[in-house]
Design an enzyme around this catalytic site. Structure first.
Site, PDB file in Angstrom:
ATOM      1  N   CYS A  30     101.577-112.868 -14.746  1.00  0.00           N
ATOM      2  CA  CYS A  30     100.808-111.634 -14.567  1.00  0.00           C
ATOM      3  C   CYS A  30     101.396-110.710 -13.512  1.00  0.00           C
ATOM      4  O   CYS A  30     100.925-109.581 -13.350  1.00  0.00           O
ATOM      5  CB  CYS A  30      99.359-111.959 -14.221  1.00  0.00           C
ATOM      6  SG  CYS A  30      99.098-112.671 -12.579  1.00  0.00           S
ATOM      7  N   ASP A  49      83.803 -72.207  -5.498  1.00  0.00           N
ATOM      8  CA  ASP A  49      84.841 -71.926  -6.492  1.00  0.00           C
ATOM      9  C   ASP A  49      84.210 -71.285  -7.727  1.00  0.00           C
ATOM     10  O   ASP A  49      83.179 -71.750  -8.245  1.00  0.00           O
ATOM     11  CB  ASP A  49      85.539 -73.231  -6.876  1.00  0.00           C
ATOM     12  CG  ASP A  49      86.638 -73.021  -7.904  1.00  0.00           C
ATOM     13  OD1 ASP A  49      87.742 -72.637  -7.506  1.00  0.00           O
ATOM     14  OD2 ASP A  49      86.364 -73.242  -9.106  1.00  0.00           O
ATOM     15  N   CYS A 104      97.352-114.950  -8.483  1.00  0.00           N
ATOM     16  CA  CYS A 104      97.335-114.143  -9.706  1.00  0.00           C
ATOM     17  C   CYS A 104      96.436-112.929  -9.530  1.00  0.00           C
ATOM     18  O   CYS A 104      95.608-112.861  -8.627  1.00  0.00           O
ATOM     19  CB  CYS A 104      96.796-114.958 -10.889  1.00  0.00           C
ATOM     20  SG  CYS A 104      97.675-116.484 -11.243  1.00  0.00           S
TER      21      CYS A 104
END
Length: 492
Positions: free
Chosen positions: A68, A442, A34
């Protein structure tokens, strides 16, 4: 993380979805595995054992939980946050390299023998490349079974299985259902998502919450190259160059998933298309870990608290982005789009789009290698930068992709004429996927830093940003978000 039993048990008992994909819980009494957030009552601690991958669970003889659906968990964020051999191998396997080239092909790409590759993956992931590729084939088969009307024989070969028998045996072993039963179960659960159109596959792309779609889709839409990308009816759409053909992806943000609609000329490209879309939207990121570190900064923290879960908008084609990064040097977003659109019209492969306005694939480096530099409406120095880049990509001396060594790629790019820190780090951040790429030169980053009271000179900002490592690419997204620019807003 699967070796930290106490932490894994706590995650399972609290059904913590943040750890889905980080590890898997195998139950010794039921022989089922699971995801940590499985809704069923947790098993006794003495009956739990933990594995790092679904493939490792399957190889140990466990089958996927029907509640699940652990095979649909987000991918481990570890593989996109690292550039070592195992992480690069995992990205290549996700891109279907083992199915197309075999284990020797995977190993050759990374500079190892097949035996060395097997040993490294077994040590860290708990499964070898064949088992990992088999697990991916099983998941691809499940998607095709549940969301298309393809005959089972076509599903088998499209998912990468060599025979119908191997397909049937694997589906039964992994899901404890026959392919026919799996299709019927999917139909009852409503997983086929509306009318089925030949060649079109609709599915959900999971992610770890939170996810802020504003800068993610805003950036992709604002920089979209006409003919290759568009924003239409609440979805970012773009053409895809794929190993067996081409496709069109339409991606729409939803509260708990990304709705994905893929139109493929060959269904064998499904796994590669999904992997590319996930990478482009940075869906395997761990936003809690990122935001926890960035949020601890007293100046950056308020931005994180205001809009958590920002992702780094990336690309489906590293070579394409490198070309576009050169075209975007020292020009506006609109000008960069115009330059790219001209290349697309002149050198791109035409495609048909029955649902929108997409017209071409972005031209390959091989196609661009034949272009006449004098035909480019660019300064001469920029032409030299572009043609040198394209030549290096076309002849294979420069390889950019999911298997790139980030440091080596930086060195090669820096050696090319016209490649400064801004271009190199932009490519590292958005094309190569380095979560620690940083662009202190930048203008938008410097302006945001100054507004927050951070140092605004590149050297001082880089020193200050050392506390943000290894998530500086995400810090860039938070800094950019302070600007009133279209890249920061989800399109209407």
């Amino acid at each position: 993380m699967h070796t930290d039993t106490e932490r894994c048990v706590r995650a399972v008992k609290s059904k913590d979805a943040r750890f889905d994909g980080w590890f898997f819980t195998a139950v010794l009494t039921t022989r089922i595995y699971c995801r940590p957030s499985c809704p069923v009552v947790p098993p006794k601690v003495e009956n739990m054992t933990f594995y790092p991958s679904a493939a490792a669970c399957q190889q140990a003889g466990f089958r996927a939980c029907k509640r699940c659906r652990p095979d649909t968990s987000p991918g481990s964020p570890e593989w996109n946050a690292r550039a070592d051999t195992v992480a690069r191998a995992m990205r290549l396997i996700q891109d279907g390299v083992v199915d197309r080239e075999g284990v020797p092909g995977l190993a050759a790409r990374l500079g190892y023998s097949a035996r060395q590759m097997e040993r490294q993956l077994l040590a860290e992931v708990g499964a070898g490349p064949l088992a990992l590729a088999r697990a991916q084939r099983a998941q691809t088969a499940r998607v095709l079974i549940e969301t298309t009307a393809l005959p089972m024989a076509e599903v088998a070969f499209a998912a990468g299985f060599a025979s119908i028998r191997a397909f049937n045996d694997t589906v039964r072993e992994v899901f404890a259902l026959s392919p026919t039963e799996l299709r019927a179960r999917g139909a009852r659960a409503g997983r086929e998502a509306g009318p089925r159109t030949p060649g079109v596959i609709s599915l959900r792309l999971p992610f770890r919450a939170p996810l802020n779609p504003d800068n993610l889709f805003g950036h992709l839409a604002a920089t979209a190259v006409p003919g290759v990308e568009e924003w239409r009816d609440g979805a970012y759409r773009r053409t895809l160059s794929l190993p067996y053909g081409h496709g069109i992806a339409a991606l729409s943000p939803r509260p708990d998933h990304i709705a994905c609609r893929l139109s493929l000329t060959d269904p064998r490209d499904l796994a590669v298309a999904i992997s590319g879309c996930r990478r482009m939207l940075d869906l395997d990121a761990d936003p809690v870990a990122v935001d926890e570190q960035l949020g601890a900064d007293p100046l950056l923290g308020p931005l994180v608290a205001k809009a958590p879960g920002r992702r780094v908008p990336r690309t489906v084609d590293a070579a394409e982005f490198a070309v576009r990064a050169v075209l975007g040097q020292q020009v506006s977003t609109a000008a960069a789009r115009t330059h790219a659109a001209r290349l697309v019209t002149a050198h791109g492969v035409p495609v048909e789009d029955a649902e929108g306005g997409l017209t071409h694939l972005f031209p390959s480096p091989e196609a661009l290698a034949a272009l006449d530099p004098e035909a480019l409406a660019l300064p001469r120095s920029r032409r030299t930068t572009l043609t040198t880049l394209v030549a290096a990509l076309a002849d294979g001396s420069l390889k950019l992709g999911s298997d790139s060594d980030w440091d080596r790629a930086r060195e090669q790019l820096t050696a090319l004429p016209g490649f400064g820190p801004w271009t190199v780090e932009s490519i590292a951040m958005r094309a190569l996927g380095d979560p620690d790429a940083f662009i202190p030169t930048d203008l938008g980053v410097r302006r945001a830093a100054q507004g927050l009271g951070l140092p605004s000179t590149p050297a001082a900002l880089t020193a200050r940003a050392s506390a943000w490592r290894p998530w500086r690419a995400y810090a860039v997204q938070y800094l950019w978000a302070t600007d009133d620019h279209a890249i920061n807003y989800l399109p209407a």
